[in-house]
Design an enzyme around this catalytic site. Structure first.
Site, PDB file in Angstrom:
ATOM      1  N   GLY A 151      14.936  -6.579  -9.675  1.00 53.37           N
ATOM      2  CA  GLY A 151      14.049  -7.717  -9.858  1.00 53.37           C
ATOM      3  C   GLY A 151      14.093  -8.197 -11.301  1.00 53.37           C
ATOM      4  CB  CYS A 152      13.393 -11.518 -12.754  1.00 54.28           C
ATOM      5  SG  CYS A 152      11.991 -11.954 -11.702  1.00 54.28           S
ATOM      6  CE1 TYR A 153       7.151 -11.376 -15.131  1.00 60.39           C
ATOM      7  CE2 TYR A 153       6.967 -11.392 -12.744  1.00 60.39           C
ATOM      8  CZ  TYR A 153       6.650 -11.942 -13.971  1.00 60.39           C
ATOM      9  OH  TYR A 153       5.841 -13.041 -14.039  1.00 60.39           O
ATOM     10  CB  THR A 155      16.053  -7.019 -15.311  1.00 56.52           C
ATOM     11  OG1 THR A 155      16.580  -6.822 -13.997  1.00 56.52           O
ATOM     12  CG2 THR A 155      17.193  -7.133 -16.306  1.00 56.52           C
ATOM     13  CB  ALA A 156      12.330  -8.338 -18.738  1.00 56.53           C
TER      14      ALA A 156
END
Ligand SMILES: NC(=O)c1ccc[n+]([C@@H]2O[C@H](COP(=O)([O-])OP(=O)(O)OC[C@H]3O[C@@H](n4cnc5c(N)ncnc54)[C@H](OP(=O)(O)O)[C@@H]3O)[C@@H](O)[C@H]2O)c1
Length: 343
Positions: A151-153, A155-156
């Site tokens: 997921g994007c969150y 990953t960050a």
């Protein structure tokens, strides 16, 4: 070119699907052989997304696993919709890169708790899926046939915090405060994401242990996570600020910077900013790069790690292409080495 990898995209009419098409078009060893979706089937991609006019006029087809002619298939579908498509493609021997959450959690019961029981994933498929964050799982991704793209969150947050947890500099109990652009919600816009509802304000949502990316962060970080996501009025980008308690408050700030540099040294897509510099989503927009940094509030004893990514690139499609490169034995950075256009 004979050494080209044939590739198809299911969910080509969505935001991550469009980003996959953009990146795959500029990939020197990829041939796009099929685009699939549901309600957009029958239309050329360039009608759904005019940026492809004159460059990719291919018609989107309704998905039919028996008609897919590609070595690798990206599935950019909503969670729950993806699992049966992935299962059908995996059974036919394609390399599958799933951008949904259906295969990301190793534990089926945890998946059930957070996502509900629909579209149960066959256990052997869940067991076979490699979590597609190359910075953590590169060796397992080489030659992988099934990848669960993060997921994007997560990953960050993972790229921000991993170095300090691995070096045992901080307690495994984190606060992840993150801001996302509106494209993170996909193209099937609900009222909450319409321009007048988003412009001019910023809001937190799904706080206090209710956002589904929480267990994914906990799985990969091996830490407890309090996650507060925010929606901000921009199209793309995620900025994650991760707050951590140092295990030893006498450790100097420079040690944290050193740990960050040591962890990501040689990583093609993770850049540790010079001490004192802070990440900005505008500097990674449209690129597969993550910018990371760390600061220490010595007065109160807190470590603050930051990461900026483009949710649609390093947070989704770019990362998926990075995983494809590893899975099929191509150089990892192929087709992905662009720098963000700025301003
Ligand atoms: N947006 C992000 O920043 C982001 C980041 C990381 C991961 N992801 C994940 O990536 C996936 C896709 O996200 P998105 O933002 O691209 O979503 P989206 O813009 O809503 O697109 C979803 C796509 O799925 C297609 N679709 C839905 N059901 C289908 C089915 N049964 N058969 C074939 N096609 C079907 C839709 O096609 P039609 O509309 O033509 O029916 C559309 O192309 C989601 O699981 C999401 O959680 C998104």
């Amino acid at each position: 070119v004979s050494d080209q990898i044939t590739v198809a995209v299911v969910g080509a009419s969505g935001y991550t699907g469009a980003e996959l098409c953009r990146l795959l078009l500029q990939h020197p060893h990829v041939k796009l052989t099929g685009l699939y979706a549901r309600s957009s089937a029958g239309q050329p991609l360039s009608k759904v997304f005019p940026q492809f006019a004159g460059r990719l006029e291919q018609v989107i087809e309704p998905f039919d696993a028996d008609r897919v002619e590609a070595r690798a298939v990206f599935c950019a579908l909503p969670h729950g919709e993806s699992a049966p498509v992935v299962a059908a493609l995996a059974a036919r021997g394609h390399v599958v890169l799933d951008l949904s959450a259906d295969l990301r959690l190793h534990d089926a019961a945890t998946h059930e708790t957070w996502y509900g029981g629909h579209a149960a994933v066959p256990p052997e498929l869940r067991a076979r899926a490699v979590y597609g964050l190359p910075e953590l799982h590169r060796e397992r991704l080489r030659g992988a046939s099934l990848v669960a793209v993060p997921g994007c969150y997560p990953t960050a947050a993972i790229l921000a915090a991993t170095a300090f947890l691995e070096a045992e500099l901080v307690l495994p109990d984190l606060i992840v405060d993150a801001k996302s652009g509106v494209s993170g919600a996909g193209r099937g816009a609900a009222l909450a994401y319409h321009y007048p509802e988003v412009e001019g304000g910023i809001r937190a949502y799904k706080i206090a242990g209710t956002h589904r990316h929480t267990p994914e962060m906990e799985q990969e970080l091996g830490a407890r996570v309090t996650f507060t996501p925010h929606l901000v009025p921009m199209s793309r980008g995620i900025l994650a600020c991760v707050y951590m308690r140092p295990l030893d408050p006498t450790v100097p700030a420079a040690r944290y910077h050193e740990a960050l540099r040591a962890r990501w040294q040689g990583e093609p897509f993770v850049t540790v900013l010079p001490a004192g510099a802070l990440p900005d989503t505008a500097h990674v927009r449209g690129s597969n790069r993550a910018h990371v940094s760390v600061a220490v509030d010595e007065r109160v004893g807190r470590v603050i790690a930051l990461a900026a990514i483009d949710n649609l690139v390093k947070g989704a499609a770019g990362q998926a292409v990075q995983c494809l490169n590893l899975a099929v034995g191509l150089p990892e950075t192929l087709g992905l080495d662009g720098v963000a256009p700025f301003p």
